[in-house]
Design an enzyme around this catalytic site. Structure first.
Site, PDB file in Angstrom:
ATOM      1  N   TYR A 150       0.862  -1.179   0.000  1.00 39.67           N
ATOM      2  CA  TYR A 150       0.000   0.000   0.000  1.00 39.67           C
ATOM      3  C   TYR A 150       0.897   1.227   0.000  1.00 39.67           C
ATOM      4  CZ  TYR A 150      -3.496   3.385   1.616  1.00 39.67           C
ATOM      5  OH  TYR A 150      -4.328   4.475   1.742  1.00 39.67           O
ATOM      6  N   ASP A 195       9.345   2.715  -0.783  1.00 35.24           N
ATOM      7  CA  ASP A 195       8.360   3.381   0.063  1.00 35.24           C
ATOM      8  C   ASP A 195       8.712   3.032   1.511  1.00 35.24           C
ATOM      9  OD1 ASP A 195       6.249   4.108   1.633  1.00 35.24           O
ATOM     10  OD2 ASP A 195       4.704   3.464   0.224  1.00 35.24           O
ATOM     11  N   LYS A 248       5.218   9.369   8.434  1.00 30.22           N
ATOM     12  CA  LYS A 248       5.040   8.856   9.799  1.00 30.22           C
ATOM     13  C   LYS A 248       6.067   9.414  10.788  1.00 30.22           C
ATOM     14  CE  LYS A 248       2.508   4.829   8.141  1.00 30.22           C
ATOM     15  NZ  LYS A 248       1.104   5.011   8.483  1.00 30.22           N
TER      16      LYS A 248
HETATM   17  N1  HOZ Z   1      -3.546   3.269   6.012  1.00 31.64           N
HETATM   18  C1  HOZ Z   1      -2.989   3.419   7.308  1.00 31.64           C
HETATM   19  C2  HOZ Z   1      -2.667   2.080   7.866  1.00 31.64           C
HETATM   20  N2  HOZ Z   1      -1.755   1.304   7.106  1.00 31.64           N
HETATM   21  C3  HOZ Z   1      -3.857   4.291   8.200  1.00 31.64           C
HETATM   22  C4  HOZ Z   1      -5.104   3.680   8.712  1.00 31.64           C
HETATM   23  C5  HOZ Z   1      -5.946   4.633   9.561  1.00 31.64           C
HETATM   24  O1  HOZ Z   1      -5.475   5.687   9.999  1.00 31.64           O
HETATM   25  O2  HOZ Z   1      -7.096   4.339   9.747  1.00 31.64           O
END
Ligand code: HOZ
Length: 427
Positions: free
Chosen positions: A144, A239, A267
């Protein structure tokens, strides 16, 4: 535990926010639970709206490597507040954060700040296309890279959690420019390069995957990607939004001694505030506007408060022994899970990369998204709920990682394992 206030808040949120949340996974839908509304966080703990205390292993999905409310980070934020909140103009703090990043991440000579990991990945892909003059991007199933159109193909994280194969709204013409291949399968990458190597702008990869659960790269996988991209004039994009400053100070690239062309960060570099970044060699980054023609901009990019939080965080990560201690508590945690599972005749696979860890309910090894999808998701849901009832706050999806912070004490790890003993006994 009672969640009356959280449930009331969720009900209210459902009527005015899509699904009641501002990011899908946190709705806890796939594990059949309601989300907890968090009132405050401190150290390794979250306190929900009903006053329950939880040991936090989500860490805001990665950023909180120091735990919540680290005094140095809070001080940096409050100091900068007296200067203002947003300038939309250069500020000295951007240079300081850039210098800390460049010093730590081996392949980065020049870095551009953005506001999120999604922006970083989206901009990195544009840069790869701009530099090469090619359109096709290779990614890997279950990885992702945020929610930009190009990257939302066979994606992990919430897309995997909700079982969405590809999102409506992503034009077919855009999706066709993204080839998604099985993670850790170098042969399939080789085949694609043989057929259309001269059309491939780049490969984007989570060098340690954290969005299909935690999956580490097989021996030679990252090295193979480096070789193929170099041979074919394509860009290799790491990434490291999740892994940067997490698996090691210099990220996966430092651990494996592989130099990608472009690195995405996010992050941790924002210390809990919204920051992303992408960087690479001086030559490649010279293509970014206003120095070069590849356009990318942002009103809040380089925001002083976010920069200050990031600087304070990255400085603390330079403390000698910081990563060793963190790795040790993470190792103790996952070893504990493995032992308890064996004692209870439950098949699990655990793994970690630094203080990022994963737990799959399966007896088979998990090397890619297909393997991850075969794990016992129902069991994960039950485990999630049993742990949450005991004040252990895990990701509400098998397809996410677990994060340990320096605020987690030996007692917190023991308490977590005691809860896991109860949970495993009831699975
Ligand atoms: N997509 C992130 C987790 N891999 C964030 C999920 C979230 O903040 O709900």
């Amino acid at each position: 535990m009672k969640y009356d206030i959280s449930n009331q808040l969720f009900e209210k949120a459902l009527s005015i926010i899509p699904g009641g949340v501002n990011s899908p996974v946190r709705a806890c839908k796939s594990v059949g639970a309601e989300p907890l509304f968090i009132n405050r966080a401190d150290g390794a703990y979250l306190f929900d709206a009903d006053g329950n205390r939880h040991i936090d292993y989500i860490g805001s999905w990665g950023p909180m490597i120091l735990g919540h409310q680290h005094p140095d980070v809070l001080k940096a934020i409050s100091d900068v507040l007296s200067r203002g909140t947003s300038f939309g103009a250069p500020v000295d703090l951007e240079i300081e954060l850039a210098e800390l990043i460049i010093k730590a991440v081996p392949s980065i000579e020049v870095v551009r700040m953005v506001n999120s990991g999604t922006e970083a990945a989206m901009s990195a892909v544009r840069l790869a296309r701009g530099v090469t003059g090619r359109d096709i991007i290779i990614k890997f199933d279950g990885c992702y890279h945020g929610h930009a159109d190009t990257l939302l193909v066979e994606a992990g994280s919430g897309v995997a959690t909700l079982g969405i194969p590809g999102s409506p709204g992503v034009p077919q013409a855009i999706a066709e420019l993204t080839l998604s291949l099985p993670y850790n399968d170098l042969d399939s990458v080789r085949q694609v390069f043989e057929l259309q190597g001269d059309k491939i702008a780049g490969i984007i990869v989570e060098p340690v995957a954290g969005n299909m659960g935690l999956v580490r790269p097989a021996d030679g996988f990252l090295e193979g990607l480096r070789e193929l991209t170099r041979k074919n004039g394509s860009m290799l994009i790491f990434d490291e939004v999740m892994t940067g400053f997490r698996v090691a100070h210099g990220g996966v690239q430092a651990l494996y001694s592989i130099s990608p062309d472009i690195t995405c960060l996010g992050k941790i570099i924002g210390g809990g505030l919204p920051v992303g970044a992408y960087g690479g060699s001086r030559e490649i980054m010279a293509n970014i506007a206003p120095q070069g023609p590849v356009y990318q901009a942002g009103t809040l990019s380089g925001n002083p408060i976010a920069m200050a939080a990031g600087i304070a965080t990255l400085k603390l990560l330079q403390t000698p022994g910081f990563y060793e201690a963190l790795d040790e508590s993470t190792e103790r945690l996952i070893q504990g899970f493995a032992t308890l599972a064996t004692q209870n005749n439950i098949n699990i696979k655990t793994d970690r990369a630094g203080s990022m860890a994963g737990l799959f309910f399966t007896g088979d090894s998990v090397n890619n998204f297909e393997d991850a999808k075969k794990c016992d998701l129902q069991r994960y849901s039950t485990y999630y709920k049993k742990m949450r009832e005991q004040g252990i706050y895990l990701a509400p999806s098998q397809f996410e990682a677990l994060f340990v912070s320096s605020a987690h004490t030996a007692e917190d790890i023991d308490a977590t394992l005691a809860a896991a003993e109860v949970a495993f006994g009831q699975l």
